[in-house]
Design a protein around this motif. Sequence first.
Motif, PDB file in Angstrom:
ATOM      1  N   TRP A  67       6.104  17.974  14.826  1.00 33.80           N
ATOM      2  CA  TRP A  67       6.284  17.275  13.553  1.00 33.80           C
ATOM      3  C   TRP A  67       5.332  17.888  12.530  1.00 33.80           C
ATOM      4  CZ3 TRP A  67      10.280  14.111  13.047  1.00 33.80           C
ATOM      5  CH2 TRP A  67      10.806  13.481  14.180  1.00 33.80           C
ATOM      6  N   VAL A  68       5.876  18.271  11.370  1.00 33.30           N
ATOM      7  CA  VAL A  68       5.056  18.870  10.316  1.00 33.30           C
ATOM      8  C   VAL A  68       5.328  18.146   8.989  1.00 33.30           C
ATOM      9  CG1 VAL A  68       4.998  21.129  11.427  1.00 33.30           C
ATOM     10  CG2 VAL A  68       6.768  20.632   9.738  1.00 33.30           C
ATOM     11  N   ASP A  69       4.389  18.270   8.059  1.00 32.77           N
ATOM     12  CA  ASP A  69       4.579  17.629   6.759  1.00 32.77           C
ATOM     13  C   ASP A  69       5.590  18.410   5.908  1.00 32.77           C
ATOM     14  OD1 ASP A  69       3.189  19.852   5.771  1.00 32.77           O
ATOM     15  OD2 ASP A  69       1.375  18.739   5.332  1.00 32.77           O
ATOM     16  N   ALA A  85       7.205  22.239   6.224  1.00 36.49           N
ATOM     17  CA  ALA A  85       8.647  22.370   6.468  1.00 36.49           C
ATOM     18  C   ALA A  85       9.293  23.263   5.413  1.00 36.49           C
ATOM     19  CB  ALA A  85       9.309  20.996   6.486  1.00 36.49           C
ATOM     20  N   ILE A  86       8.901  23.081   4.157  1.00 37.73           N
ATOM     21  CA  ILE A  86       9.420  23.909   3.056  1.00 37.73           C
ATOM     22  C   ILE A  86       9.092  25.374   3.314  1.00 37.73           C
ATOM     23  CG2 ILE A  86       9.000  24.481   0.622  1.00 37.73           C
ATOM     24  CD1 ILE A  86       8.646  21.443   0.168  1.00 37.73           C
ATOM     25  N   GLU A  87       7.862  25.623   3.705  1.00 36.41           N
ATOM     26  CA  GLU A  87       7.406  26.993   3.960  1.00 36.41           C
ATOM     27  C   GLU A  87       8.167  27.629   5.118  1.00 36.41           C
ATOM     28  OE1 GLU A  87       3.412  28.774   5.932  1.00 36.41           O
ATOM     29  OE2 GLU A  87       3.094  27.359   4.281  1.00 36.41           O
ATOM     30  N   VAL A  88       8.284  26.925   6.224  1.00 32.98           N
ATOM     31  CA  VAL A  88       8.912  27.481   7.427  1.00 32.98           C
ATOM     32  C   VAL A  88      10.421  27.624   7.260  1.00 32.98           C
ATOM     33  CG1 VAL A  88       9.352  27.073   9.877  1.00 32.98           C
ATOM     34  CG2 VAL A  88       7.080  26.669   8.952  1.00 32.98           C
ATOM     35  N   LEU A  89      11.063  26.600   6.696  1.00 33.70           N
ATOM     36  CA  LEU A  89      12.520  26.629   6.555  1.00 33.70           C
ATOM     37  C   LEU A  89      12.981  27.459   5.357  1.00 33.70           C
ATOM     38  CD1 LEU A  89      13.258  22.880   7.375  1.00 33.70           C
ATOM     39  CD2 LEU A  89      13.499  24.864   8.892  1.00 33.70           C
ATOM     40  N   GLY A  90      12.077  27.733   4.428  1.00 31.97           N
ATOM     41  CA  GLY A  90      12.413  28.569   3.274  1.00 31.97           C
ATOM     42  C   GLY A  90      13.299  27.876   2.253  1.00 31.97           C
ATOM     43  N   ILE A 135      17.584  10.785  10.201  1.00 35.90           N
ATOM     44  CA  ILE A 135      16.308  10.123  10.458  1.00 35.90           C
ATOM     45  C   ILE A 135      16.123   9.952  11.971  1.00 35.90           C
ATOM     46  CG2 ILE A 135      17.168   7.763  10.257  1.00 35.90           C
ATOM     47  CD1 ILE A 135      14.354   7.464   8.592  1.00 35.90           C
ATOM     48  N   LYS A 136      14.911  10.051  12.402  1.00 33.67           N
ATOM     49  CA  LYS A 136      14.465   9.963  13.803  1.00 33.67           C
ATOM     50  C   LYS A 136      14.752  11.227  14.600  1.00 33.67           C
ATOM     51  CE  LYS A 136      14.721   4.969  14.064  1.00 33.67           C
ATOM     52  NZ  LYS A 136      15.329   3.810  14.737  1.00 33.67           N
ATOM     53  N   LYS A 137      15.749  11.997  14.213  1.00 38.10           N
ATOM     54  CA  LYS A 137      16.031  13.257  14.904  1.00 38.10           C
ATOM     55  C   LYS A 137      15.367  14.417  14.176  1.00 38.10           C
ATOM     56  CE  LYS A 137      19.752  16.296  16.424  1.00 38.10           C
ATOM     57  NZ  LYS A 137      21.213  16.503  16.475  1.00 38.10           N
ATOM     58  N   HIS A 138      15.572  14.503  12.862  1.00 37.82           N
ATOM     59  CA  HIS A 138      15.050  15.612  12.070  1.00 37.82           C
ATOM     60  C   HIS A 138      13.814  15.249  11.250  1.00 37.82           C
ATOM     61  CE1 HIS A 138      19.373  16.658  12.580  1.00 37.82           C
ATOM     62  NE2 HIS A 138      18.826  17.807  12.925  1.00 37.82           N
ATOM     63  N   TYR A 139      13.678  13.991  10.896  1.00 44.02           N
ATOM     64  CA  TYR A 139      12.529  13.571  10.094  1.00 44.02           C
ATOM     65  C   TYR A 139      12.210  12.104  10.362  1.00 44.02           C
ATOM     66  CZ  TYR A 139      15.792  11.274   6.876  1.00 44.02           C
ATOM     67  OH  TYR A 139      16.752  10.469   6.326  1.00 44.02           O
ATOM     68  N   ARG A 140      10.983  11.721  10.010  1.00 41.68           N
ATOM     69  CA  ARG A 140      10.527  10.339  10.163  1.00 41.68           C
ATOM     70  C   ARG A 140       9.393  10.085   9.173  1.00 41.68           C
ATOM     71  NH1 ARG A 140       5.586   9.918  12.862  1.00 41.68           N
ATOM     72  NH2 ARG A 140       4.949  11.755  14.032  1.00 41.68           N
ATOM     73  N   LEU A 141       9.034   8.815   9.022  1.00 45.16           N
ATOM     74  CA  LEU A 141       7.880   8.466   8.208  1.00 45.16           C
ATOM     75  C   LEU A 141       6.606   8.824   8.972  1.00 45.16           C
ATOM     76  CD1 LEU A 141       8.927   4.962   6.864  1.00 45.16           C
ATOM     77  CD2 LEU A 141       8.899   7.113   5.610  1.00 45.16           C
ATOM     78  N   ARG A 151       5.015   6.640   2.627  1.00 44.10           N
ATOM     79  CA  ARG A 151       6.176   7.241   1.982  1.00 44.10           C
ATOM     80  C   ARG A 151       6.279   8.724   2.330  1.00 44.10           C
ATOM     81  NH1 ARG A 151       6.467   6.014  -4.104  1.00 44.10           N
ATOM     82  NH2 ARG A 151       8.644   6.508  -3.717  1.00 44.10           N
ATOM     83  N   GLU A 152       5.267   9.235   3.035  1.00 46.62           N
ATOM     84  CA  GLU A 152       5.244  10.650   3.408  1.00 46.62           C
ATOM     85  C   GLU A 152       6.117  10.880   4.638  1.00 46.62           C
ATOM     86  OE1 GLU A 152       2.080  14.139   4.645  1.00 46.62           O
ATOM     87  OE2 GLU A 152       1.334  12.250   3.850  1.00 46.62           O
ATOM     88  N   LEU A 153       6.888  11.970   4.604  1.00 47.29           N
ATOM     89  CA  LEU A 153       7.785  12.299   5.707  1.00 47.29           C
ATOM     90  C   LEU A 153       7.222  13.428   6.558  1.00 47.29           C
ATOM     91  CD1 LEU A 153      11.187  12.330   3.802  1.00 47.29           C
ATOM     92  CD2 LEU A 153      10.280  10.518   5.254  1.00 47.29           C
ATOM     93  N   LEU A 154       7.576  13.390   7.828  1.00 44.53           N
ATOM     94  CA  LEU A 154       7.288  14.478   8.752  1.00 44.53           C
ATOM     95  C   LEU A 154       8.616  15.002   9.268  1.00 44.53           C
ATOM     96  CD1 LEU A 154       4.354  12.940  10.828  1.00 44.53           C
ATOM     97  CD2 LEU A 154       4.200  14.561   8.929  1.00 44.53           C
ATOM     98  N   TYR A 155       8.688  16.305   9.484  1.00 44.85           N
ATOM     99  CA  TYR A 155       9.927  16.954   9.925  1.00 44.85           C
ATOM    100  C   TYR A 155       9.739  17.557  11.303  1.00 44.85           C
ATOM    101  CZ  TYR A 155      11.614  16.433   5.201  1.00 44.85           C
ATOM    102  OH  TYR A 155      12.019  15.889   4.013  1.00 44.85           O
ATOM    103  N   ASN A 156      10.771  17.436  12.136  1.00 47.02           N
ATOM    104  CA  ASN A 156      10.818  18.051  13.458  1.00 47.02           C
ATOM    105  C   ASN A 156      11.397  19.454  13.254  1.00 47.02           C
ATOM    106  OD1 ASN A 156      11.606  19.006  15.961  1.00 47.02           O
ATOM    107  ND2 ASN A 156      12.328  17.020  16.687  1.00 47.02           N
ATOM    108  N   LEU A 157      10.542  20.446  13.206  1.00 47.88           N
ATOM    109  CA  LEU A 157      10.985  21.807  12.896  1.00 47.88           C
ATOM    110  C   LEU A 157      12.007  22.348  13.886  1.00 47.88           C
ATOM    111  CD1 LEU A 157       7.840  23.728  11.626  1.00 47.88           C
ATOM    112  CD2 LEU A 157       9.803  22.924  10.328  1.00 47.88           C
ATOM    113  N   ASP A 158      11.797  22.089  15.167  1.00 48.49           N
ATOM    114  CA  ASP A 158      12.738  22.610  16.168  1.00 48.49           C
ATOM    115  C   ASP A 158      14.141  22.052  15.943  1.00 48.49           C
ATOM    116  OD1 ASP A 158      10.737  24.089  17.375  1.00 48.49           O
ATOM    117  OD2 ASP A 158      10.226  22.492  18.784  1.00 48.49           O
ATOM    118  N   ALA A 159      14.245  20.748  15.726  1.00 48.98           N
ATOM    119  CA  ALA A 159      15.554  20.120  15.507  1.00 48.98           C
ATOM    120  C   ALA A 159      16.183  20.615  14.207  1.00 48.98           C
ATOM    121  CB  ALA A 159      15.422  18.604  15.490  1.00 48.98           C
TER     122      ALA A 159
END
Length: 70
Positions: A5-7, A11-16, A35-41, A47-55
């Motif tokens: 999980w990354v902020d 995520a913007i940097e890695v996914l481009g 939600i819950k698969k690709h991102y979560r609070l 209000r900040e989201l975290l992203y599952n980079l692998d998914a």
Amino acid sequence: MNINWVDTKKAIEVLGVSASTLQRWRNQEPKILEIKKHYRLKTPTSRELLYNLDACEKTLSRLCTTPIEA
């Protein structure tokens, strides 16, 4: 299984992509990011989201290799 999980900034940097693209992928129909698969609070009250980079990367890769039907 350890989920990476990354902020949003990472995520913007890695996914481009931009923050607005991530938002569009979360909000448009059909949803690309779920939600819950690709991102979560970050926390239940945050209000900040975290992203599952692998998914995210797997889903985007699948979308990029799926033929478009005419």
